[in-house]
Design an enzyme around this catalytic site. Structure first.
Site, PDB file in Angstrom:
ATOM      1  N   LYS A 125      20.670  34.175  41.914  1.00 53.24           N
ATOM      2  CA  LYS A 125      21.098  35.320  42.721  1.00 53.24           C
ATOM      3  C   LYS A 125      19.881  35.994  43.370  1.00 53.24           C
ATOM      4  CE  LYS A 125      25.310  36.369  40.195  1.00 53.24           C
ATOM      5  NZ  LYS A 125      25.334  35.020  39.583  1.00 53.24           N
ATOM      6  N   ASP A 140      23.959  31.927  44.820  1.00 55.34           N
ATOM      7  CA  ASP A 140      25.236  32.577  44.554  1.00 55.34           C
ATOM      8  C   ASP A 140      25.457  33.710  45.553  1.00 55.34           C
ATOM      9  OD1 ASP A 140      25.695  30.979  42.332  1.00 55.34           O
ATOM     10  OD2 ASP A 140      25.206  32.529  40.866  1.00 55.34           O
ATOM     11  N   MET A 141      26.718  34.099  45.739  1.00 54.15           N
ATOM     12  CA  MET A 141      27.002  35.243  46.608  1.00 54.15           C
ATOM     13  C   MET A 141      27.351  36.448  45.740  1.00 54.15           C
ATOM     14  SD  MET A 141      26.891  36.304  49.621  1.00 54.15           S
ATOM     15  CE  MET A 141      26.899  34.949  50.796  1.00 54.15           C
ATOM     16  N   GLN A 151      32.971  33.647  49.981  1.00 54.65           N
ATOM     17  CA  GLN A 151      34.080  34.218  49.196  1.00 54.65           C
ATOM     18  C   GLN A 151      35.323  34.401  50.080  1.00 54.65           C
ATOM     19  OE1 GLN A 151      31.579  37.553  48.706  1.00 54.65           O
ATOM     20  NE2 GLN A 151      31.116  37.171  46.562  1.00 54.65           N
ATOM     21  N   ARG A 205      29.703  26.349  48.681  1.00 57.53           N
ATOM     22  CA  ARG A 205      30.621  26.476  47.533  1.00 57.53           C
ATOM     23  C   ARG A 205      31.606  27.592  47.909  1.00 57.53           C
ATOM     24  NH1 ARG A 205      28.038  29.412  42.786  1.00 57.53           N
ATOM     25  NH2 ARG A 205      27.226  27.431  42.006  1.00 57.53           N
ATOM     26  N   LYS A 256      36.756  32.615  45.293  1.00 59.97           N
ATOM     27  CA  LYS A 256      37.629  33.710  45.759  1.00 59.97           C
ATOM     28  C   LYS A 256      36.830  35.010  45.881  1.00 59.97           C
ATOM     29  CE  LYS A 256      41.942  31.845  43.959  1.00 59.97           C
ATOM     30  NZ  LYS A 256      43.084  32.084  43.053  1.00 59.97           N
ATOM     31  N   HIS A 278      39.750  27.977  39.307  1.00 57.73           N
ATOM     32  CA  HIS A 278      40.549  27.464  38.185  1.00 57.73           C
ATOM     33  C   HIS A 278      42.030  27.576  38.515  1.00 57.73           C
ATOM     34  CE1 HIS A 278      36.909  29.636  36.939  1.00 57.73           C
ATOM     35  NE2 HIS A 278      36.683  28.592  36.186  1.00 57.73           N
ATOM     36  N   ARG A 286      33.934  38.315  33.950  1.00 58.16           N
ATOM     37  CA  ARG A 286      34.908  37.359  33.400  1.00 58.16           C
ATOM     38  C   ARG A 286      36.057  38.106  32.716  1.00 58.16           C
ATOM     39  NH1 ARG A 286      31.468  35.130  36.046  1.00 58.16           N
ATOM     40  NH2 ARG A 286      33.065  35.636  37.538  1.00 58.16           N
TER      41      ARG A 286
HETATM   42  C1  LIG Z   1      31.469  27.398  39.730  1.00 58.19           C
HETATM   43  C2  LIG Z   1      31.801  28.805  40.126  1.00 58.19           C
HETATM   44  C3  LIG Z   1      30.819  29.566  40.753  1.00 58.19           C
HETATM   45  C4  LIG Z   1      31.117  30.871  41.160  1.00 58.19           C
HETATM   46  N1  LIG Z   1      30.181  31.563  41.891  1.00 58.19           N
HETATM   47  C5  LIG Z   1      30.516  32.770  42.401  1.00 58.19           C
HETATM   48  C6  LIG Z   1      29.668  33.462  43.289  1.00 58.19           C
HETATM   49  O1  LIG Z   1      28.578  33.007  43.645  1.00 58.19           O
HETATM   50  N2  LIG Z   1      30.077  34.670  43.764  1.00 58.19           N
HETATM   51  C7  LIG Z   1      31.285  35.209  43.421  1.00 58.19           C
HETATM   52  O2  LIG Z   1      31.628  36.289  43.903  1.00 58.19           O
HETATM   53  N3  LIG Z   1      32.094  34.588  42.558  1.00 58.19           N
HETATM   54  C8  LIG Z   1      31.759  33.387  42.052  1.00 58.19           C
HETATM   55  N4  LIG Z   1      32.635  32.753  41.204  1.00 58.19           N
HETATM   56  C9  LIG Z   1      33.792  33.475  40.632  1.00 58.19           C
HETATM   57  C10 LIG Z   1      34.991  33.453  41.546  1.00 58.19           C
HETATM   58  O3  LIG Z   1      34.770  34.256  42.674  1.00 58.19           O
HETATM   59  C11 LIG Z   1      36.235  33.991  40.812  1.00 58.19           C
HETATM   60  O4  LIG Z   1      36.011  35.315  40.443  1.00 58.19           O
HETATM   61  C12 LIG Z   1      36.629  33.197  39.570  1.00 58.19           C
HETATM   62  O5  LIG Z   1      36.455  31.834  39.769  1.00 58.19           O
HETATM   63  C13 LIG Z   1      38.106  33.441  39.201  1.00 58.19           C
HETATM   64  O6  LIG Z   1      38.929  33.103  40.260  1.00 58.19           O
HETATM   65  P1  LIG Z   1      39.793  31.741  40.381  1.00 58.19           P
HETATM   66  O7  LIG Z   1      39.410  31.107  41.649  1.00 58.19           O
HETATM   67  O8  LIG Z   1      39.614  30.905  39.177  1.00 58.19           O
HETATM   68  O9  LIG Z   1      41.272  32.208  40.570  1.00 58.19           O
HETATM   69  P2  LIG Z   1      42.199  33.259  39.824  1.00 58.19           P
HETATM   70  O10 LIG Z   1      43.420  33.341  40.649  1.00 58.19           O
HETATM   71  O11 LIG Z   1      41.445  34.501  39.510  1.00 58.19           O
HETATM   72  O12 LIG Z   1      42.521  32.539  38.457  1.00 58.19           O
HETATM   73  C14 LIG Z   1      43.333  31.372  38.387  1.00 58.19           C
HETATM   74  C15 LIG Z   1      43.501  30.992  36.913  1.00 58.19           C
HETATM   75  O13 LIG Z   1      42.226  30.634  36.376  1.00 58.19           O
HETATM   76  C16 LIG Z   1      42.096  31.090  35.050  1.00 58.19           C
HETATM   77  N5  LIG Z   1      40.980  32.075  34.996  1.00 58.19           N
HETATM   78  C17 LIG Z   1      40.353  32.661  36.054  1.00 58.19           C
HETATM   79  N6  LIG Z   1      39.361  33.480  35.630  1.00 58.19           N
HETATM   80  C18 LIG Z   1      39.397  33.417  34.281  1.00 58.19           C
HETATM   81  C19 LIG Z   1      38.631  34.041  33.253  1.00 58.19           C
HETATM   82  N7  LIG Z   1      37.624  34.884  33.542  1.00 58.19           N
HETATM   83  N8  LIG Z   1      38.937  33.756  31.971  1.00 58.19           N
HETATM   84  C20 LIG Z   1      39.926  32.875  31.646  1.00 58.19           C
HETATM   85  N9  LIG Z   1      40.690  32.255  32.590  1.00 58.19           N
HETATM   86  C21 LIG Z   1      40.437  32.527  33.881  1.00 58.19           C
HETATM   87  C22 LIG Z   1      43.402  31.702  34.668  1.00 58.19           C
HETATM   88  O14 LIG Z   1      44.191  30.685  34.103  1.00 58.19           O
HETATM   89  C23 LIG Z   1      43.962  32.132  36.019  1.00 58.19           C
HETATM   90  O15 LIG Z   1      45.351  32.220  36.024  1.00 58.19           O
HETATM   91  C24 LIG Z   1      32.378  31.436  40.839  1.00 58.19           C
HETATM   92  C25 LIG Z   1      33.346  30.655  40.221  1.00 58.19           C
HETATM   93  C26 LIG Z   1      33.090  29.359  39.878  1.00 58.19           C
HETATM   94  C27 LIG Z   1      34.172  28.544  39.249  1.00 58.19           C
END
Ligand SMILES: Cc1cc2nc3c(=O)[nH]c(=O)nc-3n(C[C@H](O)[C@H](O)[C@H](O)COP(=O)(O)OP(=O)(O)OC[C@H]3O[C@@H](n4cnc5c(N)ncnc54)[C@H](O)[C@@H]3O)c2cc1C
Length: 311
Positions: free
Chosen positions: A102, A136-137, A166, A187, A190, A230, A292
């Site tokens: 970051k 990272d963002m 994002q 990458r 959301k 996820h 998280r």
């Molecule tokens: C490899 C990677 C790098 C990332 N880098 C950045 C970044 O640089 N900047 C940034 O702003 N964000 C980053 N993120 C985080 C991202 O923005 C989301 O906040 C995060 O991935 C949760 O959103 P989702 O896409 O999984 O969808 P969501 O709709 O939030 O979740 C979908 C499903 O995933 C599961 N899930 C999601 N989060 C969790 C959790 N914390 N604990 C348990 N289960 C969960 C649940 O089953 C949920 O129903 C990153 C995520 C990943 C996977």
């Protein structure tokens, strides 16, 4: 809306020194401590061991030395030194060479020119050892600066770097075009930060729809994109879209966070997709950990259960 409220609540809590002190005391003490579910450990050795485990399961990895929002040049220099040390340690260990970092950890809030210098030191050392480095963002306050710095280092010849966009932000489609025109890797996430409605969608359904729309563009126009989510509905739609267009599973990768949906990580690997796990480690794990919790308040119950079990 619950999603936004929950992110806001946990982001506010992440500024609490008392909570941070308490969490630091209990979160990592012992192999079953609650923060270990999401964080690989506090040392480079812990991180390397976690990556070895992940690799032994046929998954890819990216290492993140946790830290953000540093407020002095000394802290930014320490973080830079730690990344250089990490590169050497990973090189010696012979594990996968992929890092995430970051810019506020490298001094973006303190002195932008020094932040760029720190980043270039890391990118240069990384390049010499064949690493890929993902920037990272962070929150929307840093989007423009992050992309400007990314473009600067890219134009200076650092082609071993990629960036994150994002889907929650209104501006992202334009940012996609800008980064894609460079030929750089994106990458897509959301977005993990609480954002005001002036810059970001507030409804989860809008963030999800924007995510899907952008994945389609990434898969057809992007350079080896990383689909980092996820969300099973999104993942299914991406798989279907890629299959319909005959896009090879080697042309992109999925990414998930350490400790989250390990079942899905393994299922994707079994189905022949590339799956990279984001492995965070280090002593500054509290803000990452709170994000998280904010994404899934059910995680709080998990933390409480672990605490009672230990007690
Ligand atoms: C490899 C990677 C790098 C990332 N880098 C950045 C970044 O640089 N900047 C940034 O702003 N964000 C980053 N993120 C985080 C991202 O923005 C989301 O906040 C995060 O991935 C949760 O959103 P989702 O896409 O999984 O969808 P969501 O709709 O939030 O979740 C979908 C499903 O995933 C599961 N899930 C999601 N989060 C969790 C959790 N914390 N604990 C348990 N289960 C969960 C649940 O089953 C949920 O129903 C990153 C995520 C990943 C996977």
């Amino acid at each position: 809306m619950l999603d936004v409220a929950s992110k806001a609540f946990f982001q506010t809590l992440s500024y609490s020194q008392t909570l941070k002190t308490l969490a630091s005391r209990y979160g990592m003490s012992g192999p079953r401590a609650f923060a270990r579910r999401f964080i690989a450990g506090e040392t480079v050795e812990d991180a390397i061991e976690a990556v070895r485990q992940i690799q032994s399961h046929g998954l890819l990895s990216t290492l993140d030395y946790l830290g953000e929002s540093v407020s002095s040049l000394a802290e930014a220099e320490t973080a830079t030194r730690e990344y250089l040390r990490l590169i050497e340690a990973v090189d010696r260990a012979g594990i996968e060479r992929n890092l995430s970092l970051k810019l506020t950890q490298l001094g973006l809030d303190v002195d932008r020119a020094i932040c760029v210098d720190n980043l270039r030191k890391i990118l240069t050392a990384a390049e010499q050892c064949g690493f890929f480095v993902r920037i990272d963002m962070e929150s929307s306050a840093y989007t423009s600066a992050t992309l400007d710095i990314f473009e600067t280092v890219w134009k200076l010849g650092h082609r071993n770097a990629g960036v994150v966009l994002q889907s929650c932000l209104h501006r992202t489609e334009q940012d996609f075009e800008r980064v894609n025109a460079l030929g750089a890797r994106i990458r897509l996430v959301k977005g993990a930060y609480r954002e005001p409605k002036s810059v970001a969608y507030q409804l989860k359904s809008d963030v999800d729809a924007a995510y899907l729309k952008l994945t389609r563009r990434l898969l057809t126009e992007g350079v080896y994109p990383a689909i980092a989510t996820h969300d099973e509905d999104v993942l299914d739609a991406v798989k279907r879209f890629a299959a319909e267009r005959a896009i090879s599973p080697d042309a992109y990768e999925f990414q998930m966070l350490y400790g989250i949906r390990r079942d899905l990580q393994h299922a994707f690997r079994d189905a022949g997709y590339r799956m990279r796990v984001y492995v965070p480690f280090g002593r500054e794990w509290f803000p990452y950990f709170m994000r998280r919790l904010g994404e899934r308040p059910a995680n709080v119950a998990f933390v409480l259960r672990s605490l009672f079990k230990e007690g």
